[in-house]
Design an enzyme around this catalytic site. Structure first.
Site, PDB file in Angstrom:
ATOM      1  N   ASP A  96       0.840  -1.241  -0.102  1.00 57.41           N
ATOM      2  CA  ASP A  96      -0.011   0.055   0.136  1.00 57.41           C
ATOM      3  C   ASP A  96       0.849   1.341  -0.053  1.00 57.41           C
ATOM      4  O   ASP A  96       0.813   1.864   1.111  1.00 57.41           O
ATOM      5  CB  ASP A  96      -0.832  -0.045   1.307  1.00 57.41           C
ATOM      6  CG  ASP A  96      -1.790  -1.179   1.296  1.00 57.41           C
ATOM      7  OD1 ASP A  96      -2.435  -1.523  -0.064  1.00 57.41           O
ATOM      8  OD2 ASP A  96      -2.245  -1.544   2.191  1.00 57.41           O
ATOM      9  N   LYS A 112     -11.986  -4.156  -3.586  1.00 48.34           N
ATOM     10  CA  LYS A 112     -13.066  -3.978  -2.971  1.00 48.34           C
ATOM     11  C   LYS A 112     -14.087  -3.608  -3.576  1.00 48.34           C
ATOM     12  O   LYS A 112     -14.893  -2.581  -3.339  1.00 48.34           O
ATOM     13  CB  LYS A 112     -12.863  -3.491  -1.787  1.00 48.34           C
ATOM     14  CG  LYS A 112     -11.758  -3.998  -0.622  1.00 48.34           C
ATOM     15  CD  LYS A 112     -12.153  -3.647   0.673  1.00 48.34           C
ATOM     16  CE  LYS A 112     -11.315  -4.397   1.555  1.00 48.34           C
ATOM     17  NZ  LYS A 112      -9.602  -3.907   1.198  1.00 48.34           N
ATOM     18  N   ILE A 138     -22.455  -1.102  -8.993  1.00 52.82           N
ATOM     19  CA  ILE A 138     -23.763  -1.952  -9.923  1.00 52.82           C
ATOM     20  C   ILE A 138     -22.937  -2.639 -10.706  1.00 52.82           C
ATOM     21  O   ILE A 138     -21.774  -2.661 -11.017  1.00 52.82           O
ATOM     22  CB  ILE A 138     -24.360  -0.822 -10.727  1.00 52.82           C
ATOM     23  CG1 ILE A 138     -23.453  -0.082 -11.442  1.00 52.82           C
ATOM     24  CG2 ILE A 138     -25.275   0.084  -9.764  1.00 52.82           C
ATOM     25  CD1 ILE A 138     -24.223   0.772 -12.838  1.00 52.82           C
ATOM     26  N   THR A 174     -20.828  -1.385 -13.979  1.00 51.31           N
ATOM     27  CA  THR A 174     -19.282  -1.067 -13.406  1.00 51.31           C
ATOM     28  C   THR A 174     -18.305  -1.891 -12.839  1.00 51.31           C
ATOM     29  O   THR A 174     -17.116  -2.022 -13.030  1.00 51.31           O
ATOM     30  CB  THR A 174     -19.426   0.178 -12.197  1.00 51.31           C
ATOM     31  OG1 THR A 174     -20.701   1.140 -12.704  1.00 51.31           O
ATOM     32  CG2 THR A 174     -18.362   1.086 -12.037  1.00 51.31           C
ATOM     33  N   GLY A 180      -5.338  -8.221   8.755  1.00 53.85           N
ATOM     34  CA  GLY A 180      -5.430  -7.897   9.998  1.00 53.85           C
ATOM     35  C   GLY A 180      -4.015  -8.370  10.956  1.00 53.85           C
ATOM     36  O   GLY A 180      -4.065  -8.599  12.023  1.00 53.85           O
ATOM     37  N   GLN A 240      -2.290  -4.604  12.611  1.00 56.38           N
ATOM     38  CA  GLN A 240      -3.640  -4.526  13.162  1.00 56.38           C
ATOM     39  C   GLN A 240      -3.961  -5.407  14.173  1.00 56.38           C
ATOM     40  O   GLN A 240      -5.060  -6.008  14.806  1.00 56.38           O
ATOM     41  CB  GLN A 240      -4.610  -5.077  12.156  1.00 56.38           C
ATOM     42  CG  GLN A 240      -4.779  -4.016  10.722  1.00 56.38           C
ATOM     43  CD  GLN A 240      -5.948  -4.241   9.848  1.00 56.38           C
ATOM     44  OE1 GLN A 240      -6.996  -4.090  10.465  1.00 56.38           O
ATOM     45  NE2 GLN A 240      -5.431  -4.538   8.804  1.00 56.38           N
ATOM     46  N   GLY A 262      -3.174  -8.886  14.793  1.00 53.81           N
ATOM     47  CA  GLY A 262      -3.230 -10.494  14.364  1.00 53.81           C
ATOM     48  C   GLY A 262      -1.618 -10.991  14.390  1.00 53.81           C
ATOM     49  O   GLY A 262      -0.889 -10.477  14.038  1.00 53.81           O
ATOM     50  N   ARG A 263      -1.758 -12.435  14.621  1.00 54.66           N
ATOM     51  CA  ARG A 263      -0.396 -13.067  14.362  1.00 54.66           C
ATOM     52  C   ARG A 263      -0.925 -13.999  13.282  1.00 54.66           C
ATOM     53  O   ARG A 263      -1.641 -14.837  13.249  1.00 54.66           O
ATOM     54  CB  ARG A 263      -0.091 -13.970  15.624  1.00 54.66           C
ATOM     55  CG  ARG A 263       0.301 -12.936  16.687  1.00 54.66           C
ATOM     56  CD  ARG A 263       0.893 -14.001  17.750  1.00 54.66           C
ATOM     57  NE  ARG A 263       2.133 -14.872  17.108  1.00 54.66           N
ATOM     58  CZ  ARG A 263       3.289 -14.371  16.943  1.00 54.66           C
ATOM     59  NH1 ARG A 263       3.781 -13.037  16.966  1.00 54.66           N
ATOM     60  NH2 ARG A 263       4.271 -15.128  16.274  1.00 54.66           N
TER      61      ARG A 263
HETATM   62  P1  XMP Z   1      -1.652  -4.129   6.817  1.00 56.79           P
HETATM   63  O1  XMP Z   1      -0.774  -3.067   6.733  1.00 56.79           O
HETATM   64  O2  XMP Z   1      -2.686  -3.730   7.930  1.00 56.79           O
HETATM   65  O3  XMP Z   1      -2.408  -4.055   5.666  1.00 56.79           O
HETATM   66  O4  XMP Z   1      -1.039  -5.483   7.202  1.00 56.79           O
HETATM   67  C1  XMP Z   1      -3.566  -5.077   5.271  1.00 56.79           C
HETATM   68  C2  XMP Z   1      -3.924  -4.840   4.020  1.00 56.79           C
HETATM   69  O5  XMP Z   1      -4.990  -5.742   3.850  1.00 56.79           O
HETATM   70  C3  XMP Z   1      -6.108  -4.803   3.626  1.00 56.79           C
HETATM   71  N1  XMP Z   1      -7.433  -4.995   4.430  1.00 56.79           N
HETATM   72  C4  XMP Z   1      -8.475  -5.649   4.227  1.00 56.79           C
HETATM   73  N2  XMP Z   1      -8.880  -6.247   3.061  1.00 56.79           N
HETATM   74  N3  XMP Z   1     -10.653  -6.971   4.060  1.00 56.79           N
HETATM   75  C5  XMP Z   1     -10.100  -6.871   3.241  1.00 56.79           C
HETATM   76  O6  XMP Z   1     -10.654  -7.105   2.110  1.00 56.79           O
HETATM   77  C6  XMP Z   1     -10.379  -6.682   5.382  1.00 56.79           C
HETATM   78  O7  XMP Z   1     -10.802  -7.009   6.432  1.00 56.79           O
HETATM   79  C7  XMP Z   1      -9.016  -5.962   5.597  1.00 56.79           C
HETATM   80  N4  XMP Z   1      -8.247  -5.618   6.509  1.00 56.79           N
HETATM   81  C8  XMP Z   1      -7.228  -4.974   5.774  1.00 56.79           C
HETATM   82  C9  XMP Z   1      -5.794  -3.314   3.728  1.00 56.79           C
HETATM   83  O8  XMP Z   1      -6.443  -2.384   2.916  1.00 56.79           O
HETATM   84  C10 XMP Z   1      -4.301  -3.454   3.529  1.00 56.79           C
HETATM   85  O9  XMP Z   1      -4.155  -3.514   2.110  1.00 56.79           O
END
Ligand code: XMP
Length: 214
Positions: free
Chosen positions: A11, A61, A65, A68, A165, A169, A171-172
């Site tokens: 990202d 994500k 419609i 698109t 996650g 975020q 998680g492991r």
């Molecule tokens: P990080 O930096 O948090 O990046 O390790 C996580 C990546 O995954 C995406 N992300 C998600 N994508 N459902 C998804 O479809 C989710 O619950 C979710 N959580 C995180 C986030 O945009 C980043 O690219």
């Protein structure tokens, strides 16, 4: 060594840095995930550039419609994406249009999310899985930091589950694998690291141990 189960999220808005990391870790990961930040920083051609060194998952994500959705999915497919992530809350017709337009590109639908405040989606994972099954998705996105949600989703499907996650975020990777993830998504913990290759290797090893113990 068995194939990596790590999907690295790049990202970044610095395309050159993203390509540098992709080239250095491309062979040691299952796939590289591209999201809007990288595409908006440059152009959709980044998908094809990264596809030369790794499988690419386009995390767009998709949530629009059917018409698109089809245009977006076809674009990702034509650029060489291995996988594409779509929302499912927009309903059967919208998700089906993604599946139909994706051809051989694999569609993963979001049925629960990893961030705080995602209850509206997470509380409805059963309905979202039902829509996703009817649309014919290849797999699911389920949170690797909300293990009870992840294991409930695992109980209901044999399809491939990809879990974000991890790391930043909370998680492991090993816990997500034990709760039922097939693939884990890691972003900041790798691309913000001073040494992304070593960071990715460490997560690969953690996953391999968890797979052995499972
Ligand atoms: P990080 O930096 O948090 O990046 O390790 C996580 C990546 O995954 C995406 N992300 C998600 N994508 N459902 C998804 O479809 C989710 O619950 C979710 N959580 C995180 C986030 O945009 C980043 O690219």
């Amino acid at each position: 060594m068995s194939e990596s189960r790590l999907v690295v999220a790049l990202d970044l808005t610095d395309k050159d840095r993203a390509l540098e990391i992709a080239r250095s870790i491309g062979r040691q990961v299952f796939a590289i995930k591209i999201n809007w930040p990288l595409v908006l920083a440059g152009s959709g051609s980044i998908i094809g550039e990264i596809a030369r060194v790794s499988r690419v998952v386009c995390d767009f994500k998709i949530a629009d419609i059917p018409n698109t959705n089809s245009i977006i999915a076809k674009f990702a497919r034509d650029q060489g994406a291995w996988g594409i992530i779509s929302h499912s809350f927009t309903g059967l017709e919208s998700l089906r249009s993604v599946v139909e337009a994706s051809g051989d590109t694999k569609v993963f639908s979001v049925v629960a999310m990893s961030h705080p405040g995602s209850d509206l989606i997470n509380d409805n994972y059963r309905k979202l899985m039902d829509i996703s099954e009817r649309a014919g998705v290849y797999g699911y996105i389920a949170p690797g930091n909300k293990l009870s949600d992840l294991s409930e989703i695992r109980k209901r499907t044999k399809k491939t589950i990809m879990s974000p996650g991890i790391g930043s975020q909370g998680g492991r990777a090993s816990d997500a694998i034990k709760a039922g993830a097939d693939l884990v998504i890691v972003g900041r913990s790798i691309y913000e690291s001073a040494d992304p290759v070593t960071a990715a290797e460490a997560i690969n090893e953690e996953i391999a141990k968890a797979v052995e113990q499972n």
